[in-house]
Design a protein around this motif. Structure first.
Motif, PDB file in Angstrom:
ATOM      1  N   ARG A 180      -6.803 -42.189  36.613  1.00 37.41           N
ATOM      2  CA  ARG A 180      -7.627 -41.619  37.695  1.00 37.41           C
ATOM      3  C   ARG A 180      -7.005 -40.337  38.235  1.00 37.41           C
ATOM      4  NH1 ARG A 180      -8.104 -47.076  38.543  1.00 37.41           N
ATOM      5  NH2 ARG A 180      -6.440 -47.136  40.077  1.00 37.41           N
ATOM      6  N   ILE A 181      -5.677 -40.295  38.290  1.00 36.69           N
ATOM      7  CA  ILE A 181      -4.992 -39.080  38.745  1.00 36.69           C
ATOM      8  C   ILE A 181      -5.209 -37.962  37.738  1.00 36.69           C
ATOM      9  CG2 ILE A 181      -2.714 -38.045  39.139  1.00 36.69           C
ATOM     10  CD1 ILE A 181      -1.880 -40.793  40.362  1.00 36.69           C
ATOM     11  N   GLU A 182      -5.035 -38.267  36.454  1.00 38.44           N
ATOM     12  CA  GLU A 182      -5.184 -37.246  35.420  1.00 38.44           C
ATOM     13  C   GLU A 182      -6.601 -36.693  35.325  1.00 38.44           C
ATOM     14  OE1 GLU A 182      -1.642 -38.385  32.247  1.00 38.44           O
ATOM     15  OE2 GLU A 182      -3.730 -38.709  31.659  1.00 38.44           O
ATOM     16  N   THR A 183      -7.591 -37.529  35.616  1.00 39.19           N
ATOM     17  CA  THR A 183      -8.985 -37.067  35.538  1.00 39.19           C
ATOM     18  C   THR A 183      -9.477 -36.455  36.844  1.00 39.19           C
ATOM     19  OG1 THR A 183      -9.793 -39.279  36.058  1.00 39.19           O
ATOM     20  CG2 THR A 183      -9.615 -38.694  33.711  1.00 39.19           C
ATOM     21  N   GLY A 184      -8.624 -36.425  37.864  1.00 36.85           N
ATOM     22  CA  GLY A 184      -8.992 -35.809  39.131  1.00 36.85           C
ATOM     23  C   GLY A 184      -9.797 -36.697  40.051  1.00 36.85           C
ATOM     24  N   LYS A 185      -9.964 -37.966  39.698  1.00 37.22           N
ATOM     25  CA  LYS A 185     -10.711 -38.897  40.549  1.00 37.22           C
ATOM     26  C   LYS A 185      -9.868 -39.364  41.728  1.00 37.22           C
ATOM     27  CE  LYS A 185     -13.501 -40.493  36.714  1.00 37.22           C
ATOM     28  NZ  LYS A 185     -13.700 -41.556  35.737  1.00 37.22           N
ATOM     29  N   GLN A 186      -8.563 -39.175  41.627  1.00 39.54           N
ATOM     30  CA  GLN A 186      -7.644 -39.597  42.677  1.00 39.54           C
ATOM     31  C   GLN A 186      -6.532 -38.568  42.774  1.00 39.54           C
ATOM     32  OE1 GLN A 186      -6.504 -43.701  42.275  1.00 39.54           O
ATOM     33  NE2 GLN A 186      -4.465 -43.289  43.074  1.00 39.54           N
ATOM     34  N   LYS A 187      -6.114 -38.253  43.986  1.00 39.52           N
ATOM     35  CA  LYS A 187      -5.025 -37.309  44.197  1.00 39.52           C
ATOM     36  C   LYS A 187      -3.736 -38.090  44.441  1.00 39.52           C
ATOM     37  CE  LYS A 187      -7.647 -33.703  44.041  1.00 39.52           C
ATOM     38  NZ  LYS A 187      -7.727 -33.033  42.775  1.00 39.52           N
ATOM     39  N   PRO A 188      -2.652 -37.710  43.768  1.00 38.83           N
ATOM     40  CA  PRO A 188      -1.395 -38.439  43.971  1.00 38.83           C
ATOM     41  C   PRO A 188      -0.722 -38.036  45.272  1.00 38.83           C
ATOM     42  CG  PRO A 188      -1.042 -36.626  42.462  1.00 38.83           C
ATOM     43  CD  PRO A 188      -2.518 -36.662  42.767  1.00 38.83           C
ATOM     44  N   SER A 189      -0.038 -38.998  45.888  1.00 39.86           N
ATOM     45  CA  SER A 189       0.796 -38.665  47.037  1.00 39.86           C
ATOM     46  C   SER A 189       2.001 -37.879  46.521  1.00 39.86           C
ATOM     47  CB  SER A 189       1.277 -39.951  47.725  1.00 39.86           C
ATOM     48  OG  SER A 189       2.153 -40.661  46.852  1.00 39.86           O
ATOM     49  N   ILE A 190       2.739 -37.274  47.411  1.00 41.01           N
ATOM     50  CA  ILE A 190       3.930 -36.518  47.008  1.00 41.01           C
ATOM     51  C   ILE A 190       4.921 -37.456  46.314  1.00 41.01           C
ATOM     52  CG2 ILE A 190       5.941 -35.223  47.837  1.00 41.01           C
ATOM     53  CD1 ILE A 190       3.348 -33.639  47.903  1.00 41.01           C
ATOM     54  N   GLY A 191       5.110 -38.641  46.872  1.00 44.89           N
ATOM     55  CA  GLY A 191       6.032 -39.609  46.272  1.00 44.89           C
ATOM     56  C   GLY A 191       5.591 -40.021  44.880  1.00 44.89           C
ATOM     57  N   ARG A 192       4.301 -40.273  44.707  1.00 45.54           N
ATOM     58  CA  ARG A 192       3.779 -40.670  43.394  1.00 45.54           C
ATOM     59  C   ARG A 192       3.919 -39.517  42.398  1.00 45.54           C
ATOM     60  NH1 ARG A 192       3.753 -45.062  41.848  1.00 45.54           N
ATOM     61  NH2 ARG A 192       2.249 -45.941  43.271  1.00 45.54           N
ATOM     62  N   LEU A 193       3.648 -38.295  42.852  1.00 42.30           N
ATOM     63  CA  LEU A 193       3.787 -37.118  41.993  1.00 42.30           C
ATOM     64  C   LEU A 193       5.232 -36.967  41.536  1.00 42.30           C
ATOM     65  CD1 LEU A 193       2.497 -34.651  40.686  1.00 42.30           C
ATOM     66  CD2 LEU A 193       2.849 -33.433  42.843  1.00 42.30           C
ATOM     67  N   GLU A 194       6.163 -37.164  42.453  1.00 46.17           N
ATOM     68  CA  GLU A 194       7.582 -37.082  42.091  1.00 46.17           C
ATOM     69  C   GLU A 194       7.955 -38.156  41.079  1.00 46.17           C
ATOM     70  OE1 GLU A 194       9.348 -37.371  45.960  1.00 46.17           O
ATOM     71  OE2 GLU A 194       9.315 -35.196  46.264  1.00 46.17           O
ATOM     72  N   SER A 195       7.441 -39.380  41.256  1.00 49.64           N
ATOM     73  CA  SER A 195       7.783 -40.452  40.323  1.00 49.64           C
ATOM     74  C   SER A 195       7.156 -40.221  38.948  1.00 49.64           C
ATOM     75  CB  SER A 195       7.392 -41.824  40.890  1.00 49.64           C
ATOM     76  OG  SER A 195       6.001 -41.941  41.035  1.00 49.64           O
ATOM     77  N   ILE A 196       5.966 -39.649  38.902  1.00 47.95           N
ATOM     78  CA  ILE A 196       5.328 -39.327  37.619  1.00 47.95           C
ATOM     79  C   ILE A 196       6.128 -38.242  36.901  1.00 47.95           C
ATOM     80  CG2 ILE A 196       3.286 -38.291  36.540  1.00 47.95           C
ATOM     81  CD1 ILE A 196       1.625 -39.683  38.799  1.00 47.95           C
ATOM     82  N   ALA A 197       6.511 -37.204  37.632  1.00 47.54           N
ATOM     83  CA  ALA A 197       7.311 -36.128  37.033  1.00 47.54           C
ATOM     84  C   ALA A 197       8.644 -36.676  36.527  1.00 47.54           C
ATOM     85  CB  ALA A 197       7.545 -35.016  38.058  1.00 47.54           C
ATOM     86  N   ARG A 198       9.293 -37.510  37.325  1.00 47.62           N
ATOM     87  CA  ARG A 198      10.570 -38.100  36.930  1.00 47.62           C
ATOM     88  C   ARG A 198      10.403 -38.961  35.679  1.00 47.62           C
ATOM     89  NH1 ARG A 198      12.103 -38.971  41.707  1.00 47.62           N
ATOM     90  NH2 ARG A 198      10.992 -40.925  42.012  1.00 47.62           N
ATOM     91  N   ALA A 199       9.291 -39.701  35.591  1.00 46.18           N
ATOM     92  CA  ALA A 199       9.027 -40.544  34.425  1.00 46.18           C
ATOM     93  C   ALA A 199       8.882 -39.712  33.151  1.00 46.18           C
ATOM     94  CB  ALA A 199       7.769 -41.376  34.651  1.00 46.18           C
ATOM     95  N   MET A 200       8.406 -38.478  33.293  1.00 51.10           N
ATOM     96  CA  MET A 200       8.248 -37.595  32.129  1.00 51.10           C
ATOM     97  C   MET A 200       9.471 -36.707  31.915  1.00 51.10           C
ATOM     98  SD  MET A 200       4.234 -36.476  32.136  1.00 51.10           S
ATOM     99  CE  MET A 200       4.282 -35.557  33.682  1.00 51.10           C
ATOM    100  N   ASN A 201      10.463 -36.852  32.796  1.00 53.30           N
ATOM    101  CA  ASN A 201      11.693 -36.059  32.718  1.00 53.30           C
ATOM    102  C   ASN A 201      11.421 -34.569  32.929  1.00 53.30           C
ATOM    103  OD1 ASN A 201      14.495 -35.953  32.488  1.00 53.30           O
ATOM    104  ND2 ASN A 201      14.417 -35.497  30.308  1.00 53.30           N
ATOM    105  N   VAL A 202      10.513 -34.276  33.858  1.00 52.87           N
ATOM    106  CA  VAL A 202      10.214 -32.896  34.233  1.00 52.87           C
ATOM    107  C   VAL A 202      10.267 -32.803  35.757  1.00 52.87           C
ATOM    108  CG1 VAL A 202       8.745 -32.506  32.218  1.00 52.87           C
ATOM    109  CG2 VAL A 202       7.691 -33.229  34.365  1.00 52.87           C
ATOM    110  N   GLY A 203      10.237 -31.600  36.254  1.00 52.73           N
ATOM    111  CA  GLY A 203      10.199 -31.409  37.688  1.00 52.73           C
ATOM    112  C   GLY A 203       8.764 -31.229  38.171  1.00 52.73           C
ATOM    113  N   VAL A 204       8.543 -31.503  39.431  1.00 48.53           N
ATOM    114  CA  VAL A 204       7.230 -31.266  40.021  1.00 48.53           C
ATOM    115  C   VAL A 204       6.884 -29.784  39.899  1.00 48.53           C
ATOM    116  CG1 VAL A 204       5.909 -31.338  42.175  1.00 48.53           C
ATOM    117  CG2 VAL A 204       7.414 -33.237  41.592  1.00 48.53           C
ATOM    118  N   THR A 205       7.891 -28.944  39.997  1.00 47.19           N
ATOM    119  CA  THR A 205       7.651 -27.496  39.859  1.00 47.19           C
ATOM    120  C   THR A 205       7.142 -27.148  38.461  1.00 47.19           C
ATOM    121  OG1 THR A 205       9.982 -27.167  39.306  1.00 47.19           O
ATOM    122  CG2 THR A 205       9.341 -26.815  41.605  1.00 47.19           C
ATOM    123  N   ASP A 206       7.575 -27.903  37.444  1.00 46.23           N
ATOM    124  CA  ASP A 206       7.068 -27.667  36.087  1.00 46.23           C
ATOM    125  C   ASP A 206       5.566 -27.932  36.021  1.00 46.23           C
ATOM    126  OD1 ASP A 206       9.633 -27.054  35.049  1.00 46.23           O
ATOM    127  OD2 ASP A 206      10.058 -29.188  34.812  1.00 46.23           O
TER     128      ASP A 206
END
Length: 129
Positions: free
Chosen positions: A34-60
């Motif tokens: 749902r986040i990837e398709t734009g149906k849901q917006k991630p919180s800052i914390g969720r965005l950070e955890s997704i980026a960390r899971a992919m081994n990238v930064g939120v800035t990336d």
């Protein structure tokens, strides 16, 4: 491009499965979808955890939105491995494990090792019979 599209593009660029990234980020595949398709917006914390899971930064991820060239990160080695099926049982186990303190986590790990050893012995016994 929005943040969800950037997450999907980065995940696909790194060759990561949606289920694996969701599990590492502490969510489920439906939520990440749902986040990837734009149906849901991630919180800052969720965005950070997704980026960390992919081994990238939120800035990336935001660099993708801004169309800035980003060097691809090395795909993470996920603890469960990419070939693991992320079933409901696996998700329940992982969340339950995460809720334990360090002492009880060690007990779970030792118990799992014991079960693996017993299973190998039983399999070897059946094969030799």
């Amino acid at each position: 491009m929005d943040i969800g599209s950037a997450i999907r593009q980065m995940r696909e660029q790194l060759g990561l499965k949606l289920e694996a990234v969701a599990m590492e980020a502490g969510t489920d595949a439906g939520n990440l979808s749902r986040i990837e398709t734009g149906k849901q917006k991630p919180s800052i914390g969720r965005l950070e955890s997704i980026a960390r899971a992919m081994n990238v930064g939120v800035t990336d991820l935001y660099a993708l939105i801004e169309n800035v060239r980003v060097l691809p990160a090395t795909p993470p080695v996920l603890r469960d491995g990419d070939d693991t099926s992320y079933t409901d049982d696996t998700q329940v186990l992982r969340r339950s494990f995460a809720a334990l303190d360090a002492h009880h986590r060690k007990l779970v790990i030792e118990f799992a090792k014991l079960l693996n050893r017993l299973q190998k012995e039983e399999t070897a016994g059946r094969e030799s019979a």
